[in-house]
Design an enzyme around this catalytic site. Sequence first.
Site, PDB file in Angstrom:
ATOM      1  N   ASP A  71       0.820  -1.401  -0.017  1.00 23.04           N
ATOM      2  CA  ASP A  71      -0.060  -0.132  -0.166  1.00 23.04           C
ATOM      3  C   ASP A  71       0.735   1.225  -0.072  1.00 23.04           C
ATOM      4  O   ASP A  71       2.084   1.238   0.546  1.00 23.04           O
ATOM      5  CB  ASP A  71      -1.012  -0.196   1.290  1.00 23.04           C
ATOM      6  CG  ASP A  71      -0.451  -0.036   2.602  1.00 23.04           C
ATOM      7  OD1 ASP A  71       0.929  -0.652   2.653  1.00 23.04           O
ATOM      8  OD2 ASP A  71      -0.513   0.954   3.469  1.00 23.04           O
ATOM      9  N   GLU A 136       0.411  -1.032   5.839  1.00 20.55           N
ATOM     10  CA  GLU A 136       1.432  -0.198   6.720  1.00 20.55           C
ATOM     11  C   GLU A 136       0.960   1.160   6.693  1.00 20.55           C
ATOM     12  O   GLU A 136       1.302   1.937   7.851  1.00 20.55           O
ATOM     13  CB  GLU A 136       2.667  -0.532   6.141  1.00 20.55           C
ATOM     14  CG  GLU A 136       3.667  -0.433   6.838  1.00 20.55           C
ATOM     15  CD  GLU A 136       4.256   1.274   7.007  1.00 20.55           C
ATOM     16  OE1 GLU A 136       5.116   1.393   8.086  1.00 20.55           O
ATOM     17  OE2 GLU A 136       4.101   1.746   6.014  1.00 20.55           O
TER      18      GLU A 136
END
Length: 378
Positions: A71, A136
């Site tokens: 991400d 994250e």
Amino acid sequence: MSMSSPTIELTKALISRPSVTPEDAGCQELMIEMLEAMGFVIERLPFEEVTNLWARRGTEGPLFCFAGHTDVVPTGPVEKWTHHPFEPTISEGYLYGRGAADMKGSIAAFMTALQRFIEHHPDHKGSIALLITSDEEGPFINGTTRVIDHLEARNEKINWCIVGEPSSTDKVGDIIKNGRRGSLSGKLRVNGIQGHVAYPHLVRNPIHEAAPALAELASTIWDEGNDFFPPTSFQISNIHAGTGATNVVPGSIEVDFNFRFSTEVTADELKERVRDLLDKHNLEWDIDWILSGNPFLTAEGDLVAAAQASIKAITGLETELSTSGGTSDGRFIAPTGAQVLELGPVNATIHQIDERVRVKDLDTLSDLYENIMARLLV
């Protein structure tokens, strides 16, 4: 210098997938196809809206792991980018795109390092794994921490872990993170009595009452740090009070603050000291606490030695060990007993408009990862 290599092309393929947290946008499926060809056993571990991957090659110990995230943070105004953030572009020796440095370049370097290492050492000792999440950059609730819980439940232990966060400052490998400070945030509310500013005897101004306590919090020395950590820091990030009117004393004030703390103090100790200080100032208060992670440290060991030797051999640099910066998912892995290091590209443009990474750095990073594995698993 070539502007193309397997690592560069894979980085471009990953950047082109708009995986804004918590989306993965197909990045992990691209990895899975490559990993299966290398003999990895794949576990897809979705939790809520988050996509997670645990891939392992081998069943014996010791277990070496690459950890990272697919991400990325939002792009901000696309029109302000020199090149579209999800259309990877090479210009003047740099690869532009959201995630180029944080951390799709590292993931691509993981993959190409693995391909070469397994080709040269198909019967390597121990096992190799990848722990990849799409959480994250988000609330970090259903990502790495959930995968670690899953592994711990079956007593599957990581011995060595490299997190591909962009750790370098000027040149790849000049700094590796061998730990991180803890992060403890608080939302403080101090209550008073609202009323008209012209009748101060009928009100209790929470701004006035809180100000001396906030000043003392800001000036307090929480600890002196140690050989690996700077002193614990306290920072106020937001203050909100008032109704919007100039003639009304507010009934409360809200203050957001954060500690970045060393191993010299615990989160519970910080909470207790804050409570004592607020009570000393006779405030009517309450706090909501969020502990994002405790500090962790890999002071020495096989992984530190292998990383330092690899960096010296490939780049000529005497790398610096550091615990500065923010938090990373290493904070969820280290408490299991793993040796954890962060080694990745230069971090100068992460989260910025025109995020970019030097093209040559991606191949250097892949070479470093391969060399470290060879020192530990051959």
